[in-house]
Design a protein around this motif. Structure first.
Motif, PDB file in Angstrom:
ATOM      1  N   PHE A   1      -5.358   0.342 -13.714  1.00  0.00           N
ATOM      2  CA  PHE A   1      -5.842   0.040 -12.368  1.00  0.00           C
ATOM      3  C   PHE A   1      -5.855   1.303 -11.518  1.00  0.00           C
ATOM      4  O   PHE A   1      -4.890   2.082 -11.538  1.00  0.00           O
ATOM      5  CB  PHE A   1      -4.940  -0.986 -11.674  1.00  0.00           C
ATOM      6  CG  PHE A   1      -4.979  -2.363 -12.271  1.00  0.00           C
ATOM      7  CD1 PHE A   1      -5.701  -3.369 -11.650  1.00  0.00           C
ATOM      8  CD2 PHE A   1      -4.289  -2.664 -13.428  1.00  0.00           C
ATOM      9  CE1 PHE A   1      -5.730  -4.657 -12.183  1.00  0.00           C
ATOM     10  CE2 PHE A   1      -4.306  -3.939 -13.980  1.00  0.00           C
ATOM     11  CZ  PHE A   1      -5.031  -4.936 -13.358  1.00  0.00           C
ATOM     12  N   THR A   2      -6.932   1.500 -10.750  1.00  0.00           N
ATOM     13  CA  THR A   2      -6.927   2.550  -9.737  1.00  0.00           C
ATOM     14  C   THR A   2      -6.170   2.015  -8.517  1.00  0.00           C
ATOM     15  O   THR A   2      -5.894   0.806  -8.426  1.00  0.00           O
ATOM     16  CB  THR A   2      -8.365   2.929  -9.322  1.00  0.00           C
ATOM     17  OG1 THR A   2      -8.976   1.788  -8.699  1.00  0.00           O
ATOM     18  CG2 THR A   2      -9.188   3.361 -10.526  1.00  0.00           C
ATOM     19  N   LEU A   3      -5.859   2.882  -7.572  1.00  0.00           N
ATOM     20  CA  LEU A   3      -5.179   2.431  -6.355  1.00  0.00           C
ATOM     21  C   LEU A   3      -6.052   1.428  -5.608  1.00  0.00           C
ATOM     22  O   LEU A   3      -5.553   0.419  -5.089  1.00  0.00           O
ATOM     23  CB  LEU A   3      -4.858   3.627  -5.447  1.00  0.00           C
ATOM     24  CG  LEU A   3      -4.183   3.283  -4.111  1.00  0.00           C
ATOM     25  CD1 LEU A   3      -2.839   2.592  -4.332  1.00  0.00           C
ATOM     26  CD2 LEU A   3      -3.996   4.539  -3.250  1.00  0.00           C
ATOM     27  N   ASN A   4      -7.338   1.678  -5.562  1.00  0.00           N
ATOM     28  CA  ASN A   4      -8.266   0.754  -4.903  1.00  0.00           C
ATOM     29  C   ASN A   4      -8.188  -0.635  -5.544  1.00  0.00           C
ATOM     30  O   ASN A   4      -8.075  -1.651  -4.844  1.00  0.00           O
ATOM     31  CB  ASN A   4      -9.690   1.313  -5.015  1.00  0.00           C
ATOM     32  CG  ASN A   4     -10.756   0.363  -4.488  1.00  0.00           C
ATOM     33  OD1 ASN A   4     -11.152  -0.579  -5.167  1.00  0.00           O
ATOM     34  ND2 ASN A   4     -11.212   0.604  -3.265  1.00  0.00           N
ATOM     35  N   GLN A   5      -8.227  -0.691  -6.867  1.00  0.00           N
ATOM     36  CA  GLN A   5      -8.159  -1.966  -7.571  1.00  0.00           C
ATOM     37  C   GLN A   5      -6.806  -2.647  -7.383  1.00  0.00           C
ATOM     38  O   GLN A   5      -6.730  -3.872  -7.238  1.00  0.00           O
ATOM     39  CB  GLN A   5      -8.429  -1.759  -9.066  1.00  0.00           C
ATOM     40  CG  GLN A   5      -9.866  -1.401  -9.392  1.00  0.00           C
ATOM     41  CD  GLN A   5     -10.049  -1.103 -10.862  1.00  0.00           C
ATOM     42  OE1 GLN A   5      -9.217  -0.440 -11.486  1.00  0.00           O
ATOM     43  NE2 GLN A   5     -11.145  -1.597 -11.435  1.00  0.00           N
ATOM     44  N   MET A   6      -5.742  -1.843  -7.377  1.00  0.00           N
ATOM     45  CA  MET A   6      -4.397  -2.399  -7.246  1.00  0.00           C
ATOM     46  C   MET A   6      -4.217  -3.106  -5.903  1.00  0.00           C
ATOM     47  O   MET A   6      -3.651  -4.204  -5.842  1.00  0.00           O
ATOM     48  CB  MET A   6      -3.344  -1.294  -7.409  1.00  0.00           C
ATOM     49  CG  MET A   6      -1.905  -1.797  -7.412  1.00  0.00           C
ATOM     50  SD  MET A   6      -1.539  -2.840  -8.854  1.00  0.00           S
ATOM     51  CE  MET A   6      -1.449  -1.583 -10.154  1.00  0.00           C
ATOM     52  N   ILE A   7      -4.690  -2.475  -4.829  1.00  0.00           N
ATOM     53  CA  ILE A   7      -4.532  -3.082  -3.506  1.00  0.00           C
ATOM     54  C   ILE A   7      -5.377  -4.350  -3.395  1.00  0.00           C
ATOM     55  O   ILE A   7      -4.917  -5.367  -2.865  1.00  0.00           O
ATOM     56  CB  ILE A   7      -4.899  -2.066  -2.396  1.00  0.00           C
ATOM     57  CG1 ILE A   7      -3.934  -0.863  -2.446  1.00  0.00           C
ATOM     58  CG2 ILE A   7      -4.843  -2.743  -1.031  1.00  0.00           C
ATOM     59  CD1 ILE A   7      -2.450  -1.232  -2.382  1.00  0.00           C
TER      60      ILE A   7
ATOM     61  N   LEU B   1       0.832  -1.202   0.000  1.00  0.00           N
ATOM     62  CA  LEU B   1       0.000   0.000   0.000  1.00  0.00           C
ATOM     63  C   LEU B   1       0.865   1.250   0.000  1.00  0.00           C
ATOM     64  O   LEU B   1       0.631   2.185  -0.776  1.00  0.00           O
ATOM     65  CB  LEU B   1      -0.926   0.001   1.214  1.00  0.00           C
ATOM     66  CG  LEU B   1      -1.776   1.254   1.420  1.00  0.00           C
ATOM     67  CD1 LEU B   1      -2.750   1.450   0.266  1.00  0.00           C
ATOM     68  CD2 LEU B   1      -2.537   1.184   2.745  1.00  0.00           C
ATOM     69  N   MET B   2       1.874   1.288   0.873  1.00  0.00           N
ATOM     70  CA  MET B   2       2.765   2.440   0.943  1.00  0.00           C
ATOM     71  C   MET B   2       3.527   2.635  -0.372  1.00  0.00           C
ATOM     72  O   MET B   2       3.697   3.753  -0.859  1.00  0.00           O
ATOM     73  CB  MET B   2       3.768   2.259   2.096  1.00  0.00           C
ATOM     74  CG  MET B   2       3.145   2.259   3.493  1.00  0.00           C
ATOM     75  SD  MET B   2       2.282   3.817   3.892  1.00  0.00           S
ATOM     76  CE  MET B   2       0.571   3.338   3.620  1.00  0.00           C
ATOM     77  N   LEU B   3       3.966   1.502  -0.947  1.00  0.00           N
ATOM     78  CA  LEU B   3       4.710   1.547  -2.214  1.00  0.00           C
ATOM     79  C   LEU B   3       3.840   2.096  -3.336  1.00  0.00           C
ATOM     80  O   LEU B   3       4.237   3.030  -4.048  1.00  0.00           O
ATOM     81  CB  LEU B   3       5.206   0.139  -2.559  1.00  0.00           C
ATOM     82  CG  LEU B   3       5.841  -0.043  -3.950  1.00  0.00           C
ATOM     83  CD1 LEU B   3       7.126   0.766  -4.065  1.00  0.00           C
ATOM     84  CD2 LEU B   3       6.118  -1.519  -4.223  1.00  0.00           C
ATOM     85  N   TRP B   4       2.629   1.544  -3.469  1.00  0.00           N
ATOM     86  CA  TRP B   4       1.775   1.959  -4.575  1.00  0.00           C
ATOM     87  C   TRP B   4       1.179   3.349  -4.364  1.00  0.00           C
ATOM     88  O   TRP B   4       0.920   4.062  -5.349  1.00  0.00           O
ATOM     89  CB  TRP B   4       0.667   0.935  -4.790  1.00  0.00           C
ATOM     90  CG  TRP B   4       1.191  -0.300  -5.472  1.00  0.00           C
ATOM     91  CD1 TRP B   4       1.432  -1.516  -4.914  1.00  0.00           C
ATOM     92  CD2 TRP B   4       1.589  -0.415  -6.845  1.00  0.00           C
ATOM     93  NE1 TRP B   4       1.948  -2.378  -5.847  1.00  0.00           N
ATOM     94  CE2 TRP B   4       2.048  -1.728  -7.039  1.00  0.00           C
ATOM     95  CE3 TRP B   4       1.593   0.470  -7.933  1.00  0.00           C
ATOM     96  CZ2 TRP B   4       2.511  -2.189  -8.264  1.00  0.00           C
ATOM     97  CZ3 TRP B   4       2.049   0.012  -9.157  1.00  0.00           C
ATOM     98  CH2 TRP B   4       2.501  -1.297  -9.318  1.00  0.00           C
ATOM     99  N   LYS B   5       0.986   3.758  -3.134  1.00  0.00           N
ATOM    100  CA  LYS B   5       0.547   5.135  -2.877  1.00  0.00           C
ATOM    101  C   LYS B   5       1.574   6.124  -3.414  1.00  0.00           C
ATOM    102  O   LYS B   5       1.218   7.146  -4.009  1.00  0.00           O
ATOM    103  CB  LYS B   5       0.337   5.353  -1.379  1.00  0.00           C
ATOM    104  CG  LYS B   5      -1.086   5.092  -0.901  1.00  0.00           C
ATOM    105  CD  LYS B   5      -1.274   5.548   0.538  1.00  0.00           C
ATOM    106  CE  LYS B   5      -2.732   5.462   0.958  1.00  0.00           C
ATOM    107  NZ  LYS B   5      -2.924   5.918   2.355  1.00  0.00           N
ATOM    108  N   SER B   6       2.840   5.800  -3.179  1.00  0.00           N
ATOM    109  CA  SER B   6       3.919   6.659  -3.672  1.00  0.00           C
ATOM    110  C   SER B   6       3.935   6.683  -5.201  1.00  0.00           C
ATOM    111  O   SER B   6       4.097   7.744  -5.813  1.00  0.00           O
ATOM    112  CB  SER B   6       5.263   6.148  -3.133  1.00  0.00           C
ATOM    113  OG  SER B   6       6.332   6.889  -3.666  1.00  0.00           O
TER     114      SER B   6
END
Length: 265
Positions: free
Chosen positions: A57-63, A40-45
């Motif tokens: 993919f959105t962040l929601n979908q990625m997680i 989560l921290m990695l992809w948020k960045s």
């Protein structure tokens, strides 16, 4: 019918024994939460730099995608370790007189244990997804049976590949490198770390034909972006790989046992 009943009893016994340790499984898999938190921290960045969409993919979908890939990889059993030791130590010679096929016995054991692991991991995974990014965007509960079917098939393919690698001990005294290589292929070409859409085009074409993507990538992709056409095409290939690897495991076992009988261990 009697044959099916025999192996179903193995599954029932394993399931019953695993349920005794239900809360133990649940607590042990809290590491799941830590892994997804790091992602989560990695992809948020990454999303803060790239925008709201990365690889479609959105962040929601990625997680949620990563929750499912971890769910598959963490829901395996360690029966392959026992198989590996049985072959290397020669203990398997004493098991050949038992009234069951060794590979089918291991498969029945796997079905019983993985059922509980899938349940405990799903509880944790769903809780993590809701806590970290909320409910999955666009998810329709009607698609859940198809997603679960793909996910379960991915877990079975995962088991069969490990089984094949374990049976290689009939010919290779030290086969631990095979397990290490396979785990890294699942991590990369299987799309466990990130969706295949983020690969270069040439690597995407290769990855889509390899079995590793059908262990983790296909179930995860169907979860976050379901379509019946993708399910039919992906699940069809999953079934094909399942048949191939099951046949390969049975063939390797028979050849290994034949060598064992001829050479005396």
């Amino acid at each position: 019918m009697q044959l099916i009943r025999k192996y179903s009893e193995v599954t029932k016994i394993t399931l019953s024994n695993s349920l005794v340790y239900f809360w133990d499984f649940l607590s042990k898999n809290m590491f799941f939460a830590f892994i997804v938190f790091v992602y989560l921290m990695l992809w948020k960045s990454i999303y803060s730099q790239k925008g709201s969409l990365v690889g479609g993919f959105t962040l929601n979908q990625m997680i949620w995608y990563l929750v499912v890939t971890e769910l598959v990889t963490l829901s395996r059993t360690d029966i392959h370790i026992q198989v590996n030791e049985d072959v290397k130590s020669g203990s398997i010679a004493y098991l050949l007189n038992k009234p069951y096929n060794y590979v089918l016995y291991c498969f029945s054991y796997f079905i019983g244990e993985v059922g509980v692991k899938l349940l405990t991991n799903s509880i944790i995974g769903i809780a993590i997804g809701f806590i970290y990014v909320g409910s999955l965007e666009g998810f329709n509960i009607i698609n859940l049976p198809f997603i679960f079917l793909s996910l379960a098939t991915g877990c079975i393919i995962h088991f069969l590949i490990y089984m094949i690698l374990s049976l290689s001990a009939f010919w290779f005294e030290e086969n631990s490198a095979f397990f290490w290589i396979y785990s890294k292929l699942i991590f990369t070409l299987g799309g466990m770390l990130m969706p295949i859409e983020l690969f270069p085009d040439w690597l995407q074409q290769i990855a889509r034909y390899l079995p590793f993507a059908y262990v983790t990538y296909i179930p995860a992709k169907l979860t976050v972006n379901f379509s019946f056409s993708d399910f039919i095409s992906g699940f069809s290939v999953q079934l094909l790989y399942l048949i191939i690897f099951f046949a390969a495991a049975m063939l390797l076992f028979r050849k290994g046992v034949r060598n064992l009988n001829v050479n005396g261990g």
